[in-house]
Design an enzyme around this catalytic site. Structure first.
Site, PDB file in Angstrom:
ATOM      1  N   TYR A 175       4.746  -7.137  17.722  1.00  0.00           N
ATOM      2  CA  TYR A 175       4.973  -6.263  16.574  1.00  0.00           C
ATOM      3  C   TYR A 175       5.777  -5.033  17.007  1.00  0.00           C
ATOM      4  O   TYR A 175       6.793  -4.681  16.397  1.00  0.00           O
ATOM      5  CB  TYR A 175       3.620  -5.854  15.986  1.00  0.00           C
ATOM      6  CG  TYR A 175       3.712  -4.902  14.831  1.00  0.00           C
ATOM      7  CD1 TYR A 175       4.263  -5.314  13.616  1.00  0.00           C
ATOM      8  CD2 TYR A 175       3.264  -3.590  14.943  1.00  0.00           C
ATOM      9  CE1 TYR A 175       4.353  -4.427  12.554  1.00  0.00           C
ATOM     10  CE2 TYR A 175       3.343  -2.714  13.884  1.00  0.00           C
ATOM     11  CZ  TYR A 175       3.882  -3.133  12.688  1.00  0.00           C
ATOM     12  OH  TYR A 175       3.979  -2.263  11.647  1.00  0.00           O
ATOM     13  N   PHE A 209       0.833  -1.212   0.000  1.00  0.00           N
ATOM     14  CA  PHE A 209       0.000   0.000   0.000  1.00  0.00           C
ATOM     15  C   PHE A 209       0.871   1.267   0.000  1.00  0.00           C
ATOM     16  O   PHE A 209       0.800   2.089  -0.933  1.00  0.00           O
ATOM     17  CB  PHE A 209      -0.935  -0.070   1.215  1.00  0.00           C
ATOM     18  CG  PHE A 209      -1.486   1.233   1.686  1.00  0.00           C
ATOM     19  CD1 PHE A 209      -2.173   2.077   0.818  1.00  0.00           C
ATOM     20  CD2 PHE A 209      -1.333   1.617   3.021  1.00  0.00           C
ATOM     21  CE1 PHE A 209      -2.693   3.281   1.274  1.00  0.00           C
ATOM     22  CE2 PHE A 209      -1.853   2.810   3.477  1.00  0.00           C
ATOM     23  CZ  PHE A 209      -2.527   3.653   2.600  1.00  0.00           C
ATOM     24  N   GLY A 254       1.346  -7.378  -0.220  1.00  0.00           N
ATOM     25  CA  GLY A 254       1.416  -6.517  -1.419  1.00  0.00           C
ATOM     26  C   GLY A 254       0.609  -7.149  -2.554  1.00  0.00           C
ATOM     27  O   GLY A 254       0.268  -8.335  -2.499  1.00  0.00           O
ATOM     28  N   LEU A 271      10.453  -0.837   3.482  1.00  0.00           N
ATOM     29  CA  LEU A 271       9.051  -0.829   3.915  1.00  0.00           C
ATOM     30  C   LEU A 271       8.489  -2.230   4.112  1.00  0.00           C
ATOM     31  O   LEU A 271       7.401  -2.381   4.656  1.00  0.00           O
ATOM     32  CB  LEU A 271       8.174  -0.089   2.882  1.00  0.00           C
ATOM     33  CG  LEU A 271       8.079   1.427   3.021  1.00  0.00           C
ATOM     34  CD1 LEU A 271       9.363   2.101   2.573  1.00  0.00           C
ATOM     35  CD2 LEU A 271       6.920   1.959   2.217  1.00  0.00           C
TER      36      LEU A 271
END
Ligand code: UDP
Length: 338
Positions: free
Chosen positions: A168, A30, A55, A95
């Site tokens: 996370y 994104f 993705g 990313l």
């Protein structure tokens, strides 16, 4: 809704000029795909690596025919591929990561693997060729804070290791430590950005993100599901504002070796977001409140509040989000209507 920051002086920055070869890990994601588009518009050559786990090829459909865009479908854990890509690149935007709270709750092993080992590969290989790296981190690293606004130097307030959500935040915190260690010990140029709830066209609701879920439900006349009591707040930033900030920070020498919040100072409670989406879509959907346990399963703890202090990024690159909450929601509504 309320502003959660004071205003500061804007100092426009940015270099420009020379065309570069840029590698984006997670380039079909994104945010990665919006970044790729912007860098191509600026005349750069863009290499993207993406394992297409979260993705999608559809994200790069608009740019896939550009001669200056190259997509490699592979994992960032493939060191020989990464070695070649990083060797070729002038700049690396990292990313690729496991994203979305739902993903983190459902796939804790993959989350830790990609976020920790993946970043280790990127930094080690970037250091081999001394290539500048942007490390994309997250507001999650602050943990469960009740501070009015979150500043880069704040302590972290993380929950128990039995609460899976914090895996996370911990993995991304380790990424930041690794990047700073490479900067300080090996003189590798790095910049770290902590992203706060980035939203906009192409974001899928599949991994639990609130805005695409609310808008899709509202347009379909399905219940808009608010988790918990809806008093938890978030500050949303449009992806186009975010990619502009990534590029400016990467190009700004004063940002090297430092950590920056990237977000908006407009804070909204999730129950108010639900009402706003319902109103803006003129939807007949009910707003339904769902307990966290039912939404995410056991071992979940939410962040009550999350709003950035953005003085630092304002001072260094003159960052000012162009999209307010209404225009953000409108752009997501238009995307799903298409
Ligand atoms: N949320 C919600 N309904 C949904 C999805 C999310 O009420 O359908 C809530 C979620 O519990 C959290 C907030 O919206 O309090 C933002 O969730 P998201 O997953 O988008 O981001 P994060 O939790 O990482 O801020």
């Amino acid at each position: 809704m309320q502003g959660c920051n004071g205003r500061g002086g804007a100092v426009p920055a940015g270099r420009g000029g020379e065309k570069m070869k840029v590698l984006i890990t997670g380039g079909a994601g994104f945010i990665g795909s919006h970044l790729a588009e912007r860098l191509l518009e600026q005349g750069h050559e863009v290499f993207a690596i993406d394992n297409l786990w979260t993705g999608k090829l559809a994200n790069v459909a608009k740019i896939q025919n550009s001669e200056r865009f190259h997509l490699v479908v592979d994992t960032i854990l493939n060191e020989s591929v990464m070695n070649e890509l990083i060797f070729k690149a002038d700049h690396v935007y990292h990313l690729a990561a496991s994203v979305g709270v739902r993903n983190v709750m459902d796939h804790p092993v993959e989350t830790l693997d990609i976020n920790v080992k993946g970043t280790e590969v990127v930094l080690r290989l970037a250091n081999r060729f001394k290539k500048k790296v942007f490390i994309t981190s997250t507001s999650e690293v602050y943990g469960n804070h009740m501070e009015h606004t979150l500043s880069e130097e704040n302590n972290r307030v993380l929950g128990s290791v039995k609460k899976r959500r914090w895996a996370y935040a911990s993995s991304k915190t380790l990424d930041e430590f690794m990047a700073l260690a490479y900067f300080e010990e090996k003189k590798l140029p790095i910049v770290i950005g902590r992203l706060f709830n980035t939203v906009g066209p192409r974001q899928t609701g599949r991994y639990g993100m609130v805005l695409p879920n609310f808008v899709q439900s509202a347009l379909l006349g399905k219940p808009i599901t608010v988790y918990g009591d809806g008093t938890q707040t978030r500050s949303f930033t449009h992806v186009k504002d975010v990619v502009g900030a990534l590029i400016k920070l990467m190009d700004e020498p004063r940002a090297e070796g430092d950590v920056f919040n990237i977000g908006s100072d407009q804070e909204v409670a999730i129950k108010d977001l639900a009402l706003k989406v319902k109103e803006m879509t003129q939807s007949t959907s009910e707003i339904e409140y769902i307990p966290y346990e039912k939404a995410y399963g056991p071992g979940f703890e939410d962040m009550k509040r999350r709003c950035p202090n953005i003085e630092k990024i304002r001072n260094v690159i003159g960052f000012e989000p162009a999209y307010d909450l209404d225009s953000i929601i409108q752009s997501v509504i238009e995307y799903f209507k298409e």
